[in-house]
Design an enzyme around this catalytic site. Structure first.
Site, short mmCIF file in Angstrom:
data_model
loop_
_atom_site.label_atom_id
_atom_site.label_comp_id
_atom_site.label_asym_id
_atom_site.label_seq_id
_atom_site.Cartn_x
_atom_site.Cartn_y
_atom_site.Cartn_z
N ASP A 12 -0.68 -4.61 -5.51
CA ASP A 12 0.16 -4.82 -4.39
C ASP A 12 1.51 -4.99 -4.84
O ASP A 12 2.30 -5.79 -4.21
CB ASP A 12 -0.23 -5.54 -3.35
CG ASP A 12 -1.62 -5.35 -2.77
OD1 ASP A 12 -1.83 -4.14 -2.63
OD2 ASP A 12 -2.51 -6.29 -2.74
N GLY A 39 -4.10 0.52 -1.87
CA GLY A 39 -3.18 0.67 -0.49
C GLY A 39 -1.81 0.63 -0.56
O GLY A 39 -1.35 -0.38 -1.39
N HIS A 40 -1.06 1.66 -0.62
CA HIS A 40 0.12 1.84 -1.02
C HIS A 40 1.04 2.29 0.00
O HIS A 40 0.91 3.44 0.95
CB HIS A 40 0.48 2.92 -2.16
CG HIS A 40 -0.39 2.65 -3.14
ND1 HIS A 40 -0.39 3.44 -4.53
CD2 HIS A 40 -1.05 1.59 -3.68
CE1 HIS A 40 -1.13 2.85 -5.34
NE2 HIS A 40 -1.76 1.83 -5.18
P1 GDP Z 1 1.32 -1.35 -4.19
O1 GDP Z 1 -0.39 -1.22 -3.68
O2 GDP Z 1 1.60 -1.58 -5.28
O3 GDP Z 1 1.93 0.24 -3.73
O4 GDP Z 1 1.97 -2.37 -2.90
P2 GDP Z 1 1.41 -2.48 -1.40
O5 GDP Z 1 2.30 -1.49 -0.58
O6 GDP Z 1 0.13 -2.69 -1.17
O7 GDP Z 1 2.12 -3.66 -0.92
C1 GDP Z 1 3.67 -3.57 -1.17
C2 GDP Z 1 4.40 -4.22 0.11
O8 GDP Z 1 5.76 -4.62 0.17
C3 GDP Z 1 4.26 -3.00 0.97
O9 GDP Z 1 4.31 -3.17 2.33
C4 GDP Z 1 5.61 -2.39 0.79
O10 GDP Z 1 6.23 -1.71 1.82
C5 GDP Z 1 6.63 -3.65 0.52
N1 GDP Z 1 7.65 -3.55 -0.43
C6 GDP Z 1 7.75 -2.89 -1.56
N2 GDP Z 1 8.92 -3.18 -2.29
C7 GDP Z 1 9.33 -3.88 -1.60
C8 GDP Z 1 11.00 -4.95 -1.60
O11 GDP Z 1 11.37 -4.78 -2.69
N3 GDP Z 1 10.88 -5.60 -0.84
C9 GDP Z 1 10.05 -5.81 0.27
N4 GDP Z 1 10.55 -6.87 1.31
N5 GDP Z 1 8.96 -5.17 0.68
C10 GDP Z 1 8.78 -4.24 -0.28
P1 IMO Z 2 -3.43 -1.53 -5.05
O1 IMO Z 2 -3.37 0.03 -5.77
C1 IMO Z 2 -4.87 -5.40 -4.64
C2 IMO Z 2 -9.19 -6.10 -5.72
C3 IMO Z 2 -10.01 -6.55 -4.63
C4 IMO Z 2 -11.23 -7.08 -5.38
C5 IMO Z 2 -11.23 -6.40 -6.55
C6 IMO Z 2 -12.47 -5.46 -6.64
O2 IMO Z 2 -2.96 -1.42 -3.60
O3 IMO Z 2 -2.42 -2.59 -5.81
P2 IMO Z 2 -12.88 -3.14 -5.50
O4 IMO Z 2 -13.12 -2.90 -3.81
O5 IMO Z 2 -11.95 -2.55 -6.20
O6 IMO Z 2 -14.39 -3.16 -6.35
O7 IMO Z 2 -12.28 -4.89 -5.55
O8 IMO Z 2 -10.14 -5.72 -6.75
N1 IMO Z 2 -8.37 -5.02 -5.55
C7 IMO Z 2 -6.98 -4.79 -5.24
N2 IMO Z 2 -6.11 -5.99 -4.90
N3 IMO Z 2 -4.43 -4.14 -4.82
C8 IMO Z 2 -5.55 -3.30 -4.78
O9 IMO Z 2 -4.84 -2.01 -5.27
C9 IMO Z 2 -6.74 -3.45 -5.33
N4 IMO Z 2 -7.69 -2.68 -5.69
C10 IMO Z 2 -8.94 -3.59 -5.64
O10 IMO Z 2 -9.31 -7.15 -3.67
O11 IMO Z 2 -10.75 -8.43 -5.61
MG MG Z 3 -1.57 -2.16 -2.31
#
Ligand code: GDP
Ligand code: IMO
Ligand code: MG
Length: 420
Positions: A12, A39-40
């Site tokens: 994340d 989850g992106h």
């Molecule tokens: P990922 O799993 O690495 O793709 O990251 P996620 O999408 O799960 O979580 C990142 C969250 O932060 C998302 O809700 C993005 O929209 C948000 N986000 C990404 N970059 C920035 C940033 O520079 N500033 C802020 N405020 N939010 C951001």
């Molecule tokens: P992104 O791509 C954050 C974590 C889960 C748990 C562990 C194992 O959005 O960064 P799983 O269901 O994969 O067997 O869970 O890994 N986990 C993540 N945490 N971002 C993710 O993906 C994750 N994918 C798995 O929360 O601790």
């Molecule tokens: Mg994510």
């Protein structure tokens, strides 16, 4: 030319956002490993897209996307996600997405087993996403999994899924699962899935002239099955090695490895988190940063940036550039801490330790930097950042000895500073 985007911490970090940005000039965008546990989130003006198994490159209209051989694919989620983004306006998405015939099928059965395995662990549970990722990779390693290409063959899914269900029933007793119902759905998938399935090598060969192939890392290095905080990890290779393996990349074609580093730290699920702040600071990061999981809606645990962990991550993933994300979330702190060393009994550790018991004992040494106490949301120019924010970025850059090429200042694609 291949650019690989990788999460440097616990996930994340904002991989989706930079992937979306870079995919505007990429011909192909690929997922190498993991499944719909990822989850992106991508924000475009007033549209928010949540990607789980689909690559984020789908938002860029001319980008072709591949779900590679190292992934595990839950077919209903694939179709559901595709329908959701089509409804949001990406009408031709179904013509720009392909799946390797060697990727593995993640069944509903795996998700049921995921829940049972977590229940057995009780207080030591991993805190998985509950999507069945661990059991699916376990079946793959045990050589009894189903590959996506096999869905097209009559009778294979039936034989293998019945056998998997029988095995798990022997182990756990009566399951809250209907094998007939899941098998029934595969009858329709046999036709529906056909246009999407490709031989990955032939696919890559076809796009060889592509100026840039982009790899969208999922999960993150500290969740890697080998290098992460085992057993509190996911079940795939989430780092550079996993990207090469999962997509059969030519290592000499890799021109850029982008480490995505959040300006502070977060973690969902259980497991060690040396810089976690279970106090008002952690709560402030969680609230201001809107730190809720995209896949499960869980609150993310929060803490200061951990440079010991980032150095470890860099050594494994060989980042050539960094994207520091969510800098704007630190706008309102008087001072900002960064972890610079781990000590046990006063002695500094050489690296991020493998032993969870050692991790429990460490004292974290912090450096304290002044905050900037002003609004950076949406800033697009380095010169417009307050001096203390610039110093924070430069501090990280110096410590990790990798240039911070992009700085995230908000959720939208445009909320980004790009440095030369
Ligand atoms: P990922 O799993 O690495 O793709 O990251 P996620 O999408 O799960 O979580 C990142 C969250 O932060 C998302 O809700 C993005 O929209 C948000 N986000 C990404 N970059 C920035 C940033 O520079 N500033 C802020 N405020 N939010 C951001
Ligand atoms: P992104 O791509 C954050 C974590 C889960 C748990 C562990 C194992 O959005 O960064 P799983 O269901 O994969 O067997 O869970 O890994 N986990 C993540 N945490 N971002 C993710 O993906 C994750 N994918 C798995 O929360 O601790
Ligand atoms: Mg994510």
């Amino acid at each position: 030319m291949v650019t690989i985007v990788l999460g440097a911490q616990f996930g994340d970090e904002g991989k989706g956002k930079i992937t979306d940005l870079l995919s505007q000039s990429a011909t192909v965008c690929c997922r190498a490993a993991g499944g719909h546990n990822a989850g992106h989130t991508i924000v475009h003006d007033d549209i928010t897209y949540d990607f789980h198994i689909l690559p984020s490159g789908l938002v860029s209209p001319s980008c072709i996307n591949l779900i590679g051989a190292g992934t595990v694919v839950h077919i209903p989620s694939f179709f559901k996600e595709l329908a959701a983004i089509e409804a949001k306006g990406l009408k031709d998405a179904n013509t720009r997405i392909f799946i390797s015939d060697r990727a593995h099928v993640c069944f509903d059965l795996h998700s049921v087993v995921d829940g049972l395995e977590e229940a057995v662990l009780g207080g030591r549970k991993v805190g998985t996403t509950g999507k069945g990722i661990g059991p699916c990779y376990a079946d793959k390693a045990a050589r009894r999994g189903v590959r996506v290409g096999e869905v097209l063959e009559e009778g294979v899914v039936e034989r293998k899924l019945r056998s998997l269900a029988a095995g798990y029933t022997r182990r756990y007793g009566e399951l809250n699962y209907d094998v007939e119902e899941e098998l029934g759905r595969f009858n329709t998938y046999r036709t529906l899935l056909k246009p999407f399935i490709v031989d990955q090598l032939a696919f890559m060969r076809k796009h060889k002239s592509s100026p840039t192939t982009l790899v969208e890392g999922a999960n993150a290095l500290m969740l890697d099955i080998d290098h992460g905080t085992y057993p509190y990890v996911t079940s795939s290779c989430t780092g550079l090695g996993g990207a090469i393996q999962g997509l059969s990349l030519n290592p000499t074609s890799i021109t850029s490895i982008v480490g995505v580093v959040k300006a502070y730290s977060t973690r969902v699920g259980s497991g060690p988190f040396p810089t976690e702040q279970i106090n008002a600071i952690g709560e402030k990061l969680q609230t201001v940063g809107r730190e809720f999981g995209v896949t499960t809606g869980r609150k993310r645990r929060c803490g200061w940036l951990d440079l010991v962990m980032c150095r470890y991550s860099k050594e494994i993933n060989c980042y050539t550039a960094l994207n520091l994300t969510k800098l704007d979330i630190l706008d309102d702190f008087d001072e900002i801490k960064v972890a610079v060393a781990y000590k046990v009994d006063g002695k500094e550790l050489e690296s991020f330790p493998a032993d969870l018991e050692v991790l429990e004992k460490i004292e974290v040494e912090y450096d304290t930097l002044p905050g900037w106490k002003s609004n950076t949301l949406g800033t697009t120019k380095w010169e417009d950042l307050p001096p203390n924010a610039q110093k924070y970025v430069e501090y990280i850059e110096r410590d990790l000895a990798v240039p911070v090429k992009w700085i995230g200042t908000g959720p939208s694609r445009s909320h980004m500073i790009e440095r030369a």
